[in-house]
Design a protein around this motif. Structure first.
Motif, mmCIF file in Angstrom:
data_model
loop_
_atom_site.group_PDB
_atom_site.id
_atom_site.type_symbol
_atom_site.label_atom_id
_atom_site.label_comp_id
_atom_site.label_asym_id
_atom_site.label_seq_id
_atom_site.Cartn_x
_atom_site.Cartn_y
_atom_site.Cartn_z
ATOM 1 N N LEU A 15 -0.175 10.460 1.968
ATOM 2 C CA LEU A 15 -0.002 10.288 3.357
ATOM 3 C C LEU A 15 1.436 10.299 3.692
ATOM 4 O O LEU A 15 2.344 9.512 3.124
ATOM 5 C CB LEU A 15 -0.418 8.818 3.621
ATOM 6 C CG LEU A 15 -2.031 8.600 3.295
ATOM 7 C CD1 LEU A 15 -2.265 7.310 3.849
ATOM 8 C CD2 LEU A 15 -2.581 9.920 4.456
ATOM 9 N N ALA B 299 0.203 10.895 9.748
ATOM 10 C CA ALA B 299 -0.809 10.386 9.171
ATOM 11 C C ALA B 299 -0.686 9.103 8.564
ATOM 12 O O ALA B 299 -1.311 8.183 8.613
ATOM 13 C CB ALA B 299 -1.289 11.416 8.114
ATOM 14 N N PHE C 145 0.637 -1.212 -0.050
ATOM 15 C CA PHE C 145 0.092 0.055 -0.081
ATOM 16 C C PHE C 145 0.860 1.260 0.096
ATOM 17 O O PHE C 145 0.271 2.453 0.230
ATOM 18 C CB PHE C 145 -1.148 -0.041 1.078
ATOM 19 C CG PHE C 145 -1.797 -1.078 1.099
ATOM 20 C CD1 PHE C 145 -2.988 -1.150 0.205
ATOM 21 C CD2 PHE C 145 -1.760 -2.370 1.912
ATOM 22 C CE1 PHE C 145 -3.689 -2.213 0.142
ATOM 23 C CE2 PHE C 145 -2.779 -3.256 1.823
ATOM 24 C CZ PHE C 145 -3.770 -3.296 0.923
ATOM 25 N N ARG D 3 -0.558 6.540 11.279
ATOM 26 C CA ARG D 3 -1.659 6.057 12.011
ATOM 27 C C ARG D 3 -2.710 5.227 11.044
ATOM 28 O O ARG D 3 -3.666 4.436 11.582
ATOM 29 C CB ARG D 3 -2.395 7.628 12.337
ATOM 30 C CG ARG D 3 -3.784 7.599 13.001
ATOM 31 C CD ARG D 3 -4.199 8.944 13.468
ATOM 32 N NE ARG D 3 -3.815 10.017 12.699
ATOM 33 C CZ ARG D 3 -4.841 10.471 11.740
ATOM 34 N NH1 ARG D 3 -5.983 9.881 11.723
ATOM 35 N NH2 ARG D 3 -4.774 11.511 10.834
ATOM 36 N N LEU D 4 -2.848 5.750 9.668
ATOM 37 C CA LEU D 4 -3.690 5.102 8.761
ATOM 38 C C LEU D 4 -3.186 4.091 8.055
ATOM 39 O O LEU D 4 -4.051 3.360 7.408
ATOM 40 C CB LEU D 4 -4.025 6.394 7.703
ATOM 41 C CG LEU D 4 -5.031 7.456 8.078
ATOM 42 C CD1 LEU D 4 -5.097 8.577 7.160
ATOM 43 C CD2 LEU D 4 -6.035 6.982 8.899
ATOM 44 N N LEU D 5 -1.928 3.914 7.732
ATOM 45 C CA LEU D 5 -1.223 2.847 7.112
ATOM 46 C C LEU D 5 -0.581 1.782 8.055
ATOM 47 O O LEU D 5 -0.974 0.785 8.019
ATOM 48 C CB LEU D 5 -0.366 3.097 5.733
ATOM 49 C CG LEU D 5 0.590 2.111 5.088
ATOM 50 C CD1 LEU D 5 -0.693 1.158 4.562
ATOM 51 C CD2 LEU D 5 1.333 2.880 4.129
ATOM 52 N N PRO E 154 -2.341 0.259 11.449
ATOM 53 C CA PRO E 154 -3.329 -0.823 11.131
ATOM 54 C C PRO E 154 -3.114 -2.167 10.464
ATOM 55 O O PRO E 154 -3.190 -3.246 10.683
ATOM 56 C CB PRO E 154 -4.381 -0.214 10.564
ATOM 57 C CG PRO E 154 -3.984 1.257 10.163
ATOM 58 C CD PRO E 154 -2.563 1.624 11.076
ATOM 59 N N ARG E 155 -1.849 -1.788 9.507
ATOM 60 C CA ARG E 155 -1.422 -2.906 8.787
ATOM 61 C C ARG E 155 -0.630 -3.943 9.399
ATOM 62 O O ARG E 155 -0.501 -4.969 9.408
ATOM 63 C CB ARG E 155 -0.843 -2.756 7.453
ATOM 64 C CG ARG E 155 -1.433 -1.602 6.490
ATOM 65 C CD ARG E 155 -2.888 -2.550 6.162
ATOM 66 N NE ARG E 155 -2.847 -3.780 5.464
ATOM 67 C CZ ARG E 155 -3.957 -4.482 5.450
ATOM 68 N NH1 ARG E 155 -5.000 -3.906 5.727
ATOM 69 N NH2 ARG E 155 -3.636 -5.725 4.763
ATOM 70 N N THR F 258 -1.854 9.504 -2.247
ATOM 71 C CA THR F 258 -2.998 10.303 -1.437
ATOM 72 C C THR F 258 -2.108 11.212 -0.630
ATOM 73 O O THR F 258 -2.691 11.806 0.322
ATOM 74 C CB THR F 258 -3.777 9.430 -0.799
ATOM 75 O OG1 THR F 258 -3.135 8.108 -0.083
ATOM 76 C CG2 THR F 258 -4.830 8.613 -1.432
ATOM 77 N N ALA G 122 -0.556 5.101 -0.844
ATOM 78 C CA ALA G 122 -0.321 6.274 0.558
ATOM 79 C C ALA G 122 0.414 7.402 -0.124
ATOM 80 O O ALA G 122 0.267 8.379 0.390
ATOM 81 C CB ALA G 122 0.516 5.542 1.730
#
Lengths: 233, 504
Positions: free
Chosen positions: B416, B420, B407, B423-425, B428-429, B414, B411
């Motif tokens: 990232l 960020a 990803f 936190r977003l990639l 969680p992954r 977008t 990322a």
């Protein structure tokens, strides 16, 4: 609109040249044999592959050295276009901001989801959607990003022919109609004829200048004729 | 540019600098304070000899026994196989002092074996001394060796066994011997390295001129004789020893013991006798399960004898474990995300250091300013974080790499970056790996009996140290209760973090 100025790409032993302008508006297919460099060209425009020499300009702006997220270029890959751990609405919302969305932004996300036919599905995870719905969600993100150039690197290749045609229709209807320029890699010359105004032929280390699709396929140059074989004409 | 792997950012650089400072600083302090190797004396030389000898014998015995057990596990399916494979992972988070207690309950003076021998009118065995140290090391490392060799067996593609069967070719010479030649040296080196820095086992079962390791000698020099010069000299010897073997470890291929997929049974045609395999599995299972069962049985009986001080020590240990886990995970994440190519090298360095050596160095560095009791808990937190780092990094780094490979481009596209992106990639992954690593780090810290022994007074005791002191003062019921408490807390910490990671 998009200008590749004496662009020279090198990856290992592989090289690719391109030197042309893509006029404003419309959908341009990128066709050619596999391994010919279609994806490499797309990645160079998006900023994932730095050019060995030459420049990429978008609307007159030099993109050299700009990060992929700062180029005004949207892109859909073959897969992994959505973060599987985020909801569909959050994925689409990333096109607006990586922080918390405002109420107005959430309304925009919902309306874009409705436009691609995913009304009320914002709370779901991508894994809960069908393949076609996932493609629509990814398209919704591109739509909301509002960047002038959209690169499609075979994002619909895993879909069946019917769904693929449907997605191509959506691309025309939503992106092209909104004035975006779309570069779309495809393996299917028929798809190219069906939806693309222009086509770029990539083979033998060279990306030819875009030509009108019908003209190109009606009188293909030698390399394209070999690639097409008996498919067209 | 195409990928973020290998990129260096300030969090990774800072983490690497911290790790280097905490390792190099104390070693320099030790080196400055140490006297010539000539001053080692007969006791020091004896400790050096015993350390190398016991580590070599422990490694040879563990690996030699692991080969038939792994082979039996690789080719047989039987009820309880999954449970046994799970138990093979348990000694890793089983506190060494608790494992030692379990062995005492089986092989000790009043243990099961000696009770049986006495009933038969045979002379009793003593677990104290060199034999006991090796027994404990085999108990602790046999599972690790079995897991490594079992993975080697399962890495042989099933098609090859089929082909060999078809050709009527000798499976052993064609497939198994070459695999073992690749896996066994790494297993030997790893077990040897682990046993070189053995402290807690030697503390309980060793001692005296015949069974003192260099680590134990360092502890005795600091704690009993307050001879910092001698401790520093011994520490320098230990540094040279560990560094030498760690260099060796770079040369041989270290097999993976963390890998998944051990539930696969290697299909075999016309393989060995079932009875022999069953015997190996039963013997290994009994050897591993009996001490653990005794911990539970005696612990339940002694649970009501746990003195109040032990509960206080338990609370202290929990706080130490949580703090060191937080630091360890912060370092691992920083190194994995932005440590660049050197992250794995820096993060593996602690393997070559030892808690007692670094503890001695810190003692020398900090003692002029602070009382050891004040330092005990902060130093323990730091050391526990440091020594869990190599394991945590080996679990977290591949997960971060995988999430970037899948990803990273999305990322990038977008936009990232920085927090960020974390936190977003990344978080969680990599949540599953982070939870698993945090569980290991917490359990390791909870059960650690190392540097704390060097510094602690009564008021800064951790649970393992408290349990050791209960054992030492012959309060075996209370010690049994404390052992069960320690085991329960270690397993619970591991389970809570691991589950939390998987939930995300």
């Amino acid at each position: 609109m998009l200008r590749l100025e004496a662009l020279h790409l090198r990856q290992g032993g592989f090289t690719l040249e391109a030197d042309w302008d893509l006029p404003d508006g419309g959908l341009c297919a990128v066709i050619g044999p596999s391994g010919g460099g279609k994806s490499t060209l797309m990645q160079a425009i998006a900023g994932f592959v730095p050019p060995a020499s030459g420049r990429v300009l978008l609307e007159g702006r030099d993109l050299t050295g700009l990060a992929p997220g700062a180029r005004g270029v949207s892109m859909l890959f073959q897969d992994n276009n959505l973060f599987p751990h985020l909801s569909v609405a959050r994925n689409v919302g990333l096109g607006l901001s990586s922080g918390r969305l405002s109420a107005a932004q959430r309304v925009r996300v919902d309306s874009v989801l409705a436009r691609v036919g995913l009304e009320g599905m914002g709370a779901r995870r991508p894994g809960e959607l069908s393949g076609g719905q996932q493609s629509r969600a990814a398209l919704a993100r591109v739509l909301i990003e509002d960047r002038p150039l959209v690169l499609l690197d075979e994002p619909f290749a895993a879909l069946g022919p019917g769904l693929r045609a449907e997605m191509a229709g959506l691309v025309r209807e939503m992106l092209v109609a909104a004035g975006r320029v779309v570069l779309m890699v495809t393996h299917e010359p028929r798809d190219a004829i069906a939806v693309a105004d222009m086509a770029v032929f990539v083979a033998d280390g060279c990306a030819e200048a875009p030509m009108e699709t019908r003209a190109l396929l009606a009188d293909p140059p030698e390399a394209l004729r070999r690639y097409l074989g008996g498919v067209v004409g | 540019m195409a990928g973020r792997a290998g990129r260096i950012g300030w969090p990774g650089a800072l983490a690497a600098a911290l790790v280097l400072a905490v390792i190099v600083g104390p070693i320099v302090a030790v080196a400055m304070r140490a006297e010539g190797l000539g001053t080692l004396g007969p006791a020091g030389r004896g400790a050096l000899r015993f350390t190398i000898w016991q580590a070599a014998v422990s490694a040879l015995v563990s690996v030699a026994l692991a080969i038939p057990v792994a082979r039996a596990l690789a080719r047989r399916r039987f009820p309880g196989r999954g449970l046994l494979l799970t138990l093979l992972g348990a000694p890793f988070i089983l506190p060494v002092i608790v494992a030692t207690f379990g062995l005492l309950a089986v092989f000790g003076r009043a243990g099961l074996v000696n009770t049986g021998l006495a009933a038969l009118g045979l002379p009793s065995l003593s677990i104290y001394g060199p034999g006991g140290v090796i027994l404990a090391h085999v108990f602790l490392n046999l599972p690790l060796a079995v897991r490594m060799i079992l993975l080697g067996w399962q890495a042989i593609p099933a098609e090859r066994f089929r082909l060999a069967a078809l050709l009527n070719a000798p499976v052993w010479r064609l497939l198994e011997a070459p695999m073992l030649a690749r896996v066994v040296p790494g297993a030997l080196v790893l077990v040897f390295l682990i046993c070189l820095t053995s402290f807690a086992v030697a503390l309980v079962l060793g001692g005296g001129p015949r069974a003192t390791t260099v680590e134990l000698a360092i502890y005795q020099a600091v704690r009993f004789d307050y001879a910092l010069d001698r401790a520093a000299t011994l520490a320098l010897v230990q540094v040279a020893l560990s560094a030498g073997v760690a260099a060796l470890a770079v040369l041989v291929h270290l097999p993976d013991a963390m890998g998944a997929g051990m539930d696969r049974v290697v299909p075999r045609w016309g393989a060995g006798t079932r009875a022999l395999d069953a015997l190996w599995i039963a013997a290994a299972g009994l050897f591993l399960i009996l001490p653990m069962a005794m911990i539970v049985i005696e612990g339940v009986a002694g649970f009501s004898d746990i003195p109040p001080g032990t509960w206080v020590a338990a609370a202290r240990s929990l706080a130490v474990a949580l703090a060191s886990t937080a630091i360890c995970m912060g370092l691992a994440l920083a190194l994995a995300v932005s440590g660049g190519r050197w992250a794995i090298v820096v993060g593996t360095l602690p393997v070559a250091a030892s808690a007692l050596v670094l503890g001695t160095g810190l003692y020398i560095l900090l003692f002029p300013w602070l009382r050891p009791q004040v330092l005990a808990l902060p130093v323990t937190v730091a050391m526990n974080a440091l020594f869990a780092l190599p394991f945590a990094l080996r679990i977290v780094a591949p997960a971060v790499e995988r999430s970037e490979a899948q990803f990273g481009r999305l990322a990038d596209l977008t936009g990232l970056s920085g927090r960020a992106r974390l936190r977003l990639l990344t978080l969680p992954r990599a949540a599953g790996a982070l939870g698993f690593a945090a569980g290991l780090a917490a359990a390791l810290s909870m059960g650690d009996l190392g540097v704390i022994a060097l510094f602690a007074g009564q008021e800064t005791e951790t649970l393992p140290l408290n349990m050791y002191r209960l054992l030492g003062s012959y309060r075996s019921d209370a010690a049994a209760g404390a052992a069960l408490l320690l085991l329960g807390l270690s397993l619970a910490l591991f389970a809570v973090f691991d589950r939390a990671g998987r939930r995300c």
